[in-house]
Scaffold this motif. Sequence first.
Motif, mmCIF file in Angstrom:
data_model
loop_
_atom_site.group_PDB
_atom_site.id
_atom_site.type_symbol
_atom_site.label_atom_id
_atom_site.label_comp_id
_atom_site.label_asym_id
_atom_site.label_seq_id
_atom_site.Cartn_x
_atom_site.Cartn_y
_atom_site.Cartn_z
ATOM 1 N N HIS A 49 0.886 -1.174 0.000
ATOM 2 C CA HIS A 49 0.000 0.000 0.000
ATOM 3 C C HIS A 49 0.913 1.209 0.000
ATOM 4 O O HIS A 49 2.023 1.139 0.543
ATOM 5 C CB HIS A 49 -0.884 -0.032 1.258
ATOM 6 N N ILE A 50 0.475 2.326 -0.578
ATOM 7 C CA ILE A 50 1.420 3.440 -0.695
ATOM 8 C C ILE A 50 1.553 4.254 0.583
ATOM 9 O O ILE A 50 2.543 4.950 0.769
ATOM 10 C CB ILE A 50 1.083 4.361 -1.902
ATOM 11 N N VAL A 51 0.563 4.182 1.473
ATOM 12 C CA VAL A 51 0.652 4.950 2.719
ATOM 13 C C VAL A 51 0.905 4.023 3.913
ATOM 14 O O VAL A 51 1.645 4.370 4.831
ATOM 15 C CB VAL A 51 -0.645 5.768 2.941
ATOM 16 N N LYS A 63 -2.462 14.237 -11.518
ATOM 17 C CA LYS A 63 -2.981 15.032 -10.391
ATOM 18 C C LYS A 63 -2.804 14.289 -9.060
ATOM 19 O O LYS A 63 -2.898 14.881 -8.003
ATOM 20 C CB LYS A 63 -4.487 15.306 -10.588
ATOM 21 N N CYS A 64 -2.582 12.982 -9.162
ATOM 22 C CA CYS A 64 -2.558 12.138 -7.953
ATOM 23 C C CYS A 64 -1.540 12.636 -6.936
ATOM 24 O O CYS A 64 -0.402 12.917 -7.277
ATOM 25 C CB CYS A 64 -2.221 10.708 -8.355
ATOM 26 N N MET A 65 -1.968 12.732 -5.666
ATOM 27 C CA MET A 65 -1.002 13.127 -4.632
ATOM 28 C C MET A 65 -0.688 11.959 -3.702
ATOM 29 O O MET A 65 -0.211 12.163 -2.587
ATOM 30 C CB MET A 65 -1.475 14.356 -3.875
ATOM 31 N N ARG A 66 -0.944 10.732 -4.188
ATOM 32 C CA ARG A 66 -0.547 9.502 -3.477
ATOM 33 C C ARG A 66 -1.069 9.467 -2.035
ATOM 34 O O ARG A 66 -0.309 9.169 -1.111
ATOM 35 C CB ARG A 66 0.986 9.356 -3.460
ATOM 36 N N CYS A 67 -2.361 9.737 -1.875
ATOM 37 C CA CYS A 67 -2.927 9.692 -0.521
ATOM 38 C C CYS A 67 -3.377 8.286 -0.151
ATOM 39 O O CYS A 67 -3.526 7.962 1.021
ATOM 40 C CB CYS A 67 -4.092 10.672 -0.409
ATOM 41 N N GLY A 68 -3.652 7.455 -1.148
ATOM 42 C CA GLY A 68 -4.054 6.064 -0.883
ATOM 43 C C GLY A 68 -5.558 5.865 -0.691
ATOM 44 O O GLY A 68 -6.010 4.732 -0.513
ATOM 45 N N ALA A 69 -6.340 6.954 -0.731
ATOM 46 C CA ALA A 69 -7.779 6.816 -0.448
ATOM 47 C C ALA A 69 -8.489 5.902 -1.441
ATOM 48 O O ALA A 69 -9.425 5.185 -1.079
ATOM 49 C CB ALA A 69 -8.438 8.196 -0.435
ATOM 50 N N CYS A 70 -8.043 5.923 -2.702
ATOM 51 C CA CYS A 70 -8.728 5.074 -3.695
ATOM 52 C C CYS A 70 -8.502 3.599 -3.386
ATOM 53 O O CYS A 70 -9.377 2.763 -3.652
ATOM 54 C CB CYS A 70 -8.289 5.431 -5.114
ATOM 55 N N MET A 71 -7.341 3.272 -2.811
ATOM 56 C CA MET A 71 -7.093 1.868 -2.423
ATOM 57 C C MET A 71 -7.952 1.493 -1.223
ATOM 58 O O MET A 71 -8.535 0.416 -1.173
ATOM 59 C CB MET A 71 -5.622 1.685 -2.028
ATOM 60 N N PRO A 88 -6.711 1.277 -7.589
ATOM 61 C CA PRO A 88 -7.198 2.014 -8.764
ATOM 62 C C PRO A 88 -6.146 2.884 -9.446
ATOM 63 O O PRO A 88 -5.983 2.822 -10.666
ATOM 64 C CB PRO A 88 -8.321 2.874 -8.172
ATOM 65 N N ILE A 89 -5.385 3.664 -8.669
ATOM 66 C CA ILE A 89 -4.387 4.518 -9.320
ATOM 67 C C ILE A 89 -3.263 3.657 -9.894
ATOM 68 O O ILE A 89 -2.724 3.946 -10.970
ATOM 69 C CB ILE A 89 -3.834 5.612 -8.355
ATOM 70 N N GLY A 90 -2.944 2.555 -9.220
ATOM 71 C CA GLY A 90 -1.884 1.671 -9.700
ATOM 72 C C GLY A 90 -2.247 0.976 -11.006
ATOM 73 O O GLY A 90 -1.373 0.756 -11.854
ATOM 74 N N VAL A 139 -14.052 9.226 -3.859
ATOM 75 C CA VAL A 139 -13.248 9.610 -2.696
ATOM 76 C C VAL A 139 -11.997 10.407 -3.065
ATOM 77 O O VAL A 139 -11.427 11.064 -2.208
ATOM 78 C CB VAL A 139 -12.806 8.390 -1.843
ATOM 79 N N CYS A 140 -11.568 10.351 -4.299
ATOM 80 C CA CYS A 140 -10.276 10.967 -4.640
ATOM 81 C C CYS A 140 -10.285 12.477 -4.356
ATOM 82 O O CYS A 140 -11.130 13.209 -4.860
ATOM 83 C CB CYS A 140 -9.939 10.719 -6.109
ATOM 84 N N PRO A 141 -9.338 12.958 -3.549
ATOM 85 C CA PRO A 141 -9.335 14.375 -3.182
ATOM 86 C C PRO A 141 -9.082 15.320 -4.352
ATOM 87 O O PRO A 141 -9.457 16.487 -4.296
ATOM 88 C CB PRO A 141 -8.193 14.476 -2.167
ATOM 89 N N VAL A 142 -8.447 14.798 -5.413
ATOM 90 C CA VAL A 142 -8.147 15.678 -6.548
ATOM 91 C C VAL A 142 -8.954 15.276 -7.791
ATOM 92 O O VAL A 142 -8.656 15.718 -8.901
ATOM 93 C CB VAL A 142 -6.630 15.682 -6.872
ATOM 94 N N LYS A 143 -9.955 14.432 -7.549
ATOM 95 C CA LYS A 143 -10.901 14.042 -8.604
ATOM 96 C C LYS A 143 -10.234 13.428 -9.834
ATOM 97 O O LYS A 143 -10.554 13.808 -10.967
ATOM 98 C CB LYS A 143 -11.774 15.239 -9.000
ATOM 99 N N VAL A 144 -9.296 12.520 -9.602
ATOM 100 C CA VAL A 144 -8.781 11.746 -10.746
ATOM 101 C C VAL A 144 -9.926 10.827 -11.179
ATOM 102 O O VAL A 144 -10.559 10.180 -10.342
ATOM 103 C CB VAL A 144 -7.539 10.912 -10.355
ATOM 104 N N ASP A 145 -10.185 10.791 -12.485
ATOM 105 C CA ASP A 145 -11.303 9.990 -13.007
ATOM 106 C C ASP A 145 -10.863 8.529 -13.173
ATOM 107 O O ASP A 145 -10.816 7.995 -14.278
ATOM 108 C CB ASP A 145 -11.788 10.576 -14.344
ATOM 109 N N LEU A 146 -10.590 7.904 -12.033
ATOM 110 C CA LEU A 146 -9.934 6.589 -12.054
ATOM 111 C C LEU A 146 -10.729 5.514 -12.790
ATOM 112 O O LEU A 146 -10.196 4.791 -13.624
ATOM 113 C CB LEU A 146 -9.670 6.146 -10.607
ATOM 114 N N SER A 147 -12.017 5.397 -12.465
ATOM 115 C CA SER A 147 -12.778 4.288 -13.066
ATOM 116 C C SER A 147 -13.021 4.541 -14.557
ATOM 117 O O SER A 147 -13.017 3.602 -15.352
ATOM 118 C CB SER A 147 -14.091 4.046 -12.326
HETATM 119 S S1 SF4 Z 1 -7.344 8.832 -4.161
HETATM 120 FE FE1 SF4 Z 1 -6.642 10.163 -5.823
HETATM 121 S S2 SF4 Z 1 -4.926 11.297 -4.961
HETATM 122 FE FE2 SF4 Z 1 -5.302 9.571 -3.612
HETATM 123 S S3 SF4 Z 1 -3.924 7.935 -4.342
HETATM 124 FE FE3 SF4 Z 1 -5.882 7.632 -5.359
HETATM 125 S S4 SF4 Z 1 -5.723 8.775 -7.281
HETATM 126 FE FE4 SF4 Z 1 -4.088 9.485 -5.959
#
Ligand code: SF4
Length: 472
Positions: free
Chosen positions: A147-149, A315-323, A344-346, A374-382
């Motif tokens: 996990h990144i965090v 835009k991702c700031m590697r917060c880990g929330a999407c995981m 998701p970001i991975g 949940v993404c704080p910076v609204k990356v359109d992951l899905s």
């Molecule tokens: S929730 Fe958004 S900012 Fe956080 S790790 Fe995932 S993509 Fe990056």
Amino acid sequence: MSTKHSKRAAKFNRDTERVSRHDKTFWSVRQRRDSLAHNIPEWEDLREAANNIKKHTITHLADYLEMFEKAATENGAHVHWAKDAKEYNSIVIDIMHSHGVRKVVKSKSMLTEECHLNEHLEKEGIDVVETDLGERILQLMHLAPSHIVMPAIHITKEEVEECFEKKGVIRDAEPHISKAERDAAPPADPTYLTRCARYHLRDNFMTADCGMTGANFGVAETGDIVVCTNEGNADMSTSVPKLHIVSMGIEKLIPDYDSLAVFQRLLARHGTGQPTTVYTSHFRKPRPGGEMHIILVDNGRSDILANEGHWQTLKCMRCGACMNTCPVYRRSGGYSYTYFIPGPIGVNLGMLRDAGKHYHNCSACSLCCSCDNVCPVKVDLSSQIYRWRQDLDSMHHADKMKKTMSAGMRYVFERPSLYTTALRMAPWANHLPSFITNIKANTWAKGHSMPEFAKLSFHEMWKRGMVDNKKS
Ligand code: SF4
Ligand code: SF4
């Protein structure tokens, strides 16, 4: 050759207790994030502001990079540029050789994982000590982060105790902890183990020649590096050795301190469900008599920026929330993904790095869209994962079985009378014996009971006036 996510996930799923703990732990972090969000009325405005700041910075990256370089240089730091992992590793090694570094203490940095820095340093005979507790545990176990965090969240306290015994961490702490205290500690006591790790790491901090940190943010206007930790290890890594090397991906820039205020309110709340990290350290210039080197790393980021469908991953700031929220990640673990960043970001970053190696990860998604929400910076992951799936056929990576099934479904859907007949006949399948429905080819039957087909389809019920459309 890529290994299927499902195969790796099946391995993780053999230990049902670990899966359940993994799932519950991350879901509780997600819930903490939600309750903090509900206490901030302007929460959605903050997310929108963060999204806009990131979009603006990334689309004006060249200007902000120059601004950052100028400010950091004026502060007395040395700024280096690395176009790829190879160049990055050789810059780090050159700096270390020129300072005669034998031991480096590192605070957590996913960028160094991305560039496989530790392996290169070890080849040069430089002793590398990870100082984030989770990272140190994994380093001693020769494992990668899952996990990144929270990189070692999948490891039990009993496994940590066994590792600390074997690797001498407990022995290192013995002079500092009395026998009475040692005897009083219950087996695999997290407090006792953490104390042992603290003494073990403290010795390493005191004898290191160089401290390395990553960067959560680089402030273009001031040239500051901002590092957020819960353990204070970044501060220890930079307080004893005189040489500080910062590794920063070029996408980590933000314009100024007003922007930082927005991200600071979002980062820890999203990542770990805390109002803020315990330490937020700002590094602006070298320590007196020391040197500070900042390495700005591209390693494929410029190519991502030029990718119309996927540039927003930057835009991702590697917060880990999407995981934390992803139902697939929570139940399959970080090692089921082939890319070193899971979830998701991975999935998206892996495809951008090497689609041929990581395309199987695209199947690790039910398209529930929770990650987007949940993404704080609204990356359109899905949406991005959905687009990758659409591209798999042209990349010659589409699953043959799925292609055949899709062609069959298309054939039926394009013929309304065939579709209606198939629907009418579907309930017959309810009478089939399980040895027919539970065959190996029917992967749905693994871990599920086959659902029963309704006697009448919704269409049929609608036609017969059996649906009260005022209620629906
Ligand atoms: S929730 Fe958004 S900012 Fe956080 S790790 Fe995932 S993509 Fe990056
Ligand atoms: S959309 Fe896919 S990747 Fe995102 S949370 Fe849902 S299952 Fe996970």
